[in-house]
Design an enzyme around this catalytic site. Sequence first.
Site, PDB file in Angstrom:
ATOM      1  N   ILE A   7       0.872  -1.082   0.146  1.00  0.00           N
ATOM      2  CA  ILE A   7      -0.025  -0.047  -0.018  1.00  0.00           C
ATOM      3  C   ILE A   7       0.846   1.067  -0.002  1.00  0.00           C
ATOM      4  O   ILE A   7       1.890   1.276   0.725  1.00  0.00           O
ATOM      5  CB  ILE A   7      -1.012   0.004   1.224  1.00  0.00           C
ATOM      6  CG1 ILE A   7      -1.753  -1.230   1.289  1.00  0.00           C
ATOM      7  CG2 ILE A   7      -1.660   1.375   1.200  1.00  0.00           C
ATOM      8  CD1 ILE A   7      -2.580  -1.331   2.633  1.00  0.00           C
ATOM      9  N   ASN A  79      -2.439   4.215  -3.711  1.00  0.00           N
ATOM     10  CA  ASN A  79      -3.225   4.957  -2.757  1.00  0.00           C
ATOM     11  C   ASN A  79      -2.503   6.544  -2.670  1.00  0.00           C
ATOM     12  O   ASN A  79      -3.430   7.386  -2.674  1.00  0.00           O
ATOM     13  CB  ASN A  79      -3.597   4.360  -1.431  1.00  0.00           C
ATOM     14  CG  ASN A  79      -3.861   5.483  -0.430  1.00  0.00           C
ATOM     15  OD1 ASN A  79      -5.104   5.592  -0.481  1.00  0.00           O
ATOM     16  ND2 ASN A  79      -3.031   5.954   0.478  1.00  0.00           N
ATOM     17  N   TYR A 146      -5.425  17.924 -10.378  1.00  0.00           N
ATOM     18  CA  TYR A 146      -6.002  16.666  -9.729  1.00  0.00           C
ATOM     19  C   TYR A 146      -6.990  15.977 -10.585  1.00  0.00           C
ATOM     20  O   TYR A 146      -6.738  14.752 -10.768  1.00  0.00           O
ATOM     21  CB  TYR A 146      -6.700  17.099  -8.493  1.00  0.00           C
ATOM     22  CG  TYR A 146      -7.200  16.008  -7.507  1.00  0.00           C
ATOM     23  CD1 TYR A 146      -6.113  15.210  -6.789  1.00  0.00           C
ATOM     24  CD2 TYR A 146      -8.392  15.698  -7.425  1.00  0.00           C
ATOM     25  CE1 TYR A 146      -6.496  14.219  -6.252  1.00  0.00           C
ATOM     26  CE2 TYR A 146      -8.799  14.510  -6.766  1.00  0.00           C
ATOM     27  CZ  TYR A 146      -7.984  13.865  -5.922  1.00  0.00           C
ATOM     28  OH  TYR A 146      -8.106  12.886  -5.261  1.00  0.00           O
ATOM     29  N   LYS A 150      -6.313  12.057 -12.112  1.00  0.00           N
ATOM     30  CA  LYS A 150      -6.933  10.919 -11.588  1.00  0.00           C
ATOM     31  C   LYS A 150      -7.808  10.420 -12.909  1.00  0.00           C
ATOM     32  O   LYS A 150      -7.683   9.134 -13.114  1.00  0.00           O
ATOM     33  CB  LYS A 150      -8.061  11.276 -10.643  1.00  0.00           C
ATOM     34  CG  LYS A 150      -7.647  11.874  -9.253  1.00  0.00           C
ATOM     35  CD  LYS A 150      -6.921  10.485  -8.721  1.00  0.00           C
ATOM     36  CE  LYS A 150      -6.473  10.752  -7.246  1.00  0.00           C
ATOM     37  NZ  LYS A 150      -5.805   9.661  -6.751  1.00  0.00           N
ATOM     38  N   VAL A 181     -14.363  11.654   1.836  1.00  0.00           N
ATOM     39  CA  VAL A 181     -13.838  11.359   3.071  1.00  0.00           C
ATOM     40  C   VAL A 181     -13.036  12.153   3.885  1.00  0.00           C
ATOM     41  O   VAL A 181     -12.268  13.240   3.670  1.00  0.00           O
ATOM     42  CB  VAL A 181     -12.539  10.076   2.588  1.00  0.00           C
ATOM     43  CG1 VAL A 181     -12.255   9.180   3.997  1.00  0.00           C
ATOM     44  CG2 VAL A 181     -13.140   9.193   1.493  1.00  0.00           C
ATOM     45  N   THR A 183     -10.496  13.381   5.613  1.00  0.00           N
ATOM     46  CA  THR A 183      -8.918  13.242   5.416  1.00  0.00           C
ATOM     47  C   THR A 183      -8.408  14.681   5.517  1.00  0.00           C
ATOM     48  O   THR A 183      -8.845  15.561   5.459  1.00  0.00           O
ATOM     49  CB  THR A 183      -8.468  12.568   4.169  1.00  0.00           C
ATOM     50  OG1 THR A 183      -8.827  13.350   3.078  1.00  0.00           O
ATOM     51  CG2 THR A 183      -9.157  11.090   4.220  1.00  0.00           C
TER      52      THR A 183
END
Length: 242
Positions: A7, A79, A146, A150, A181, A183
Amino acid sequence: MTDIIIITGGSKGIGKALVEKYAQENYNVYSLARSIVNLENTTQISVDLSNLKETENSFLMLFDEFKKMQISSITLINNAGRLGTVSSLENIESEDIAKTIQLNTTTPLILSSLFIKHTKSLACKKQIISISSGAARSAYQGWSIYCTSKAAIDMMTKTIALEQSELKNGIKCMAIYPGVVDTNMQTQIRNTSENDFKNVDRFKELKTNNELYTSEFVANQIFKIDNEDLLENGDIIDIRNF
């Protein structure tokens, strides 16, 4: 027999939650991240994932270790990522553009390439799971880099899946949108001025209304999707649909 999971960005956020979840499920977990944090039953490799040579060397050292193991499954989870500067493209420094593309796109491409190359002889379950984003499909003002990075991850997923589907011992490749999320990235978004990001109030409301997913919830969902083999090769899915 050993189940291995690698990961990237495993020291915080979704990555840390994934490390903890898979470690609880008795996987051999390897975290590649800049920081070493308090994680149980995990091999942590301190590496600057924006340094391509350092990243490649660390990854190859892992595979030297794997040669000694009887492997029943091996998975790479791409990730690690960064939002970068939030602003109109003309206001973003070239160095920041390059750093975001390198971490979000170039590093996953390189690690996926190495992973495919060094697992060719393995006949076990082999997977690449990339953490993508709804920003791959929906343009947001201020997120040009970004969104672009992606979208590239989604196309990488589709292309690898196509290439590997023709092989007898091919790798299964998927991408997952984790939703919104709670974060550090969300904190960065909420702290952006409306001049740079016109949708900032929506993200503030999500936090105020307690509508953000926790990293632990996302990790549990990803583990379930993986463990129950709910995805086909080449799938790109939104976690909110499960």
